[in-house]
Design a protein around this motif. Structure first.
Motif, PDB file in Angstrom:
ATOM      1  N   TYR A 139       0.834  -1.206   0.000  1.00 23.13           N
ATOM      2  CA  TYR A 139       0.000   0.000   0.000  1.00 23.13           C
ATOM      3  C   TYR A 139       0.869   1.256   0.000  1.00 23.13           C
ATOM      4  N   HIS A 140       1.829   1.311   0.902  1.00 29.00           N
ATOM      5  CA  HIS A 140       2.631   2.531   1.036  1.00 29.00           C
ATOM      6  C   HIS A 140       3.609   2.723  -0.117  1.00 29.00           C
ATOM      7  N   TYR A 141       4.011   1.662  -0.759  1.00 28.59           N
ATOM      8  CA  TYR A 141       4.936   1.823  -1.885  1.00 28.59           C
ATOM      9  C   TYR A 141       4.320   2.722  -2.951  1.00 28.59           C
ATOM     10  N   PHE A 142       3.033   2.576  -3.168  1.00 27.26           N
ATOM     11  CA  PHE A 142       2.384   3.334  -4.242  1.00 27.26           C
ATOM     12  C   PHE A 142       1.977   4.742  -3.838  1.00 27.26           C
ATOM     13  N   ILE A 143       1.925   5.054  -2.560  1.00 30.86           N
ATOM     14  CA  ILE A 143       1.501   6.402  -2.164  1.00 30.86           C
ATOM     15  C   ILE A 143       2.650   7.273  -1.651  1.00 30.86           C
ATOM     16  N   LEU A 144       3.784   6.681  -1.363  1.00 28.53           N
ATOM     17  CA  LEU A 144       4.909   7.469  -0.853  1.00 28.53           C
ATOM     18  C   LEU A 144       5.612   8.206  -1.992  1.00 28.53           C
ATOM     19  N   PRO A 145       6.208   9.341  -1.674  1.00 24.37           N
ATOM     20  CA  PRO A 145       6.986  10.052  -2.705  1.00 24.37           C
ATOM     21  C   PRO A 145       8.254   9.270  -3.056  1.00 24.37           C
ATOM     22  N   ASP A 146       8.911   9.690  -4.130  1.00 23.15           N
ATOM     23  CA  ASP A 146      10.120   8.983  -4.583  1.00 23.15           C
ATOM     24  C   ASP A 146      11.260   9.064  -3.573  1.00 23.15           C
ATOM     25  N   GLN A 147      11.311  10.129  -2.787  1.00 22.31           N
ATOM     26  CA  GLN A 147      12.318  10.282  -1.737  1.00 22.31           C
ATOM     27  C   GLN A 147      11.628  10.131  -0.382  1.00 22.31           C
ATOM     28  N   VAL A 148      12.166   9.239   0.458  1.00 21.31           N
ATOM     29  CA  VAL A 148      11.570   8.998   1.774  1.00 21.31           C
ATOM     30  C   VAL A 148      12.629   9.179   2.855  1.00 21.31           C
ATOM     31  N   ALA A 149      12.150   9.422   4.063  1.00 21.86           N
ATOM     32  CA  ALA A 149      13.056   9.523   5.207  1.00 21.86           C
ATOM     33  C   ALA A 149      13.651   8.136   5.462  1.00 21.86           C
ATOM     34  N   THR A 150      14.969   8.077   5.523  1.00 25.15           N
ATOM     35  CA  THR A 150      15.641   6.776   5.699  1.00 25.15           C
ATOM     36  C   THR A 150      16.387   6.668   7.023  1.00 25.15           C
ATOM     37  N   HIS A 151      16.568   7.765   7.699  1.00 24.87           N
ATOM     38  CA  HIS A 151      17.284   7.738   8.972  1.00 24.87           C
ATOM     39  C   HIS A 151      16.756   8.863   9.844  1.00 24.87           C
ATOM     40  N   PHE A 152      16.735   8.597  11.149  1.00 21.34           N
ATOM     41  CA  PHE A 152      16.217   9.568  12.101  1.00 21.34           C
ATOM     42  C   PHE A 152      17.198   9.711  13.244  1.00 21.34           C
ATOM     43  N   GLY A 153      17.336  10.944  13.738  1.00 26.54           N
ATOM     44  CA  GLY A 153      18.187  11.191  14.883  1.00 26.54           C
ATOM     45  C   GLY A 153      17.503  10.763  16.169  1.00 26.54           C
TER      46      GLY A 153
END
Length: 169
Positions: free
Chosen positions: A28-42
């Motif tokens: 589901y989320h693969y098709f609605i997320l933008p091409d760039q996603v958050a990959t790491h968080f502080g």
């Protein structure tokens, strides 16, 4: 071994449901997320790295797939005659012929429930990450709560094993 001792329908159903939920969540989320996603968080939960969603989803599928397969394989390996690798307190007592089936039933259930806890942990963190990538949140909503709940779950799970196998009945 009776069929009753070999079954653990709640643990299997819950683990299977969570596995399917993770797969559906990813698709589901693969098709609605933008091409760039958050990959790491502080530590504060703020995103500090972004990357292509295809790479993120590749790792998401690999990590969750390995987790699912690992718990299924371990569950299948828990069979009489193949237990030299199993490490529980009072092993000789609990794996004696008169107790082995009840012991394995308990451990199989426990492993599937522990696997379910791991899948819930991953699902919650990934979902928080998706909310940031979708712009619904500026940072992870509750990373420390998720981590604390997971650590508490692990402590309770290990405590239950020691309570069950720590002494001979």
């Amino acid at each position: 071994m009776t069929s009753k001792q070999n079954k653990h329908p709640f643990a299997v159903a819950f683990f299977s449901l969570l596995s399917a939920l993770l797969a559906g969540h990813a698709i589901y989320h693969y098709f609605i997320l933008p091409d760039q996603v958050a990959t790491h968080f502080g530590f504060s939960g703020n995103p500090d790295a972004w990357g292509p969603k295809t790479v993120f989803f590749l790792w998401y599928v690999i990590i969750t797939g390995l987790c699912i397969v690992m718990f299924i394989v371990v569950n299948r390996l828990l069979r009489p005659g193949r237990l030299s690798w199993l490490n529980i307190p009072n092993k000789e007592y609990w794996l004696a012929p008169e107790r082995i089936h009840d012991t394995l039933h308990y451990v199989r259930n426990g492993m599937l429930l522990f696997g379910s806890g791991n899948l819930l942990f991953v699902l919650d963190f990934i979902n928080q990450s998706f909310q940031v990538s979708l712009g619904h949140a500026s940072k992870l909503d509750h990373p420390l709560t998720t981590l604390a709940m997971y650590l508490l779950f692990c402590v309770l799970w290990v405590s239950a094993l020691y309570r069950r196998f720590g002494r001979k009945k």
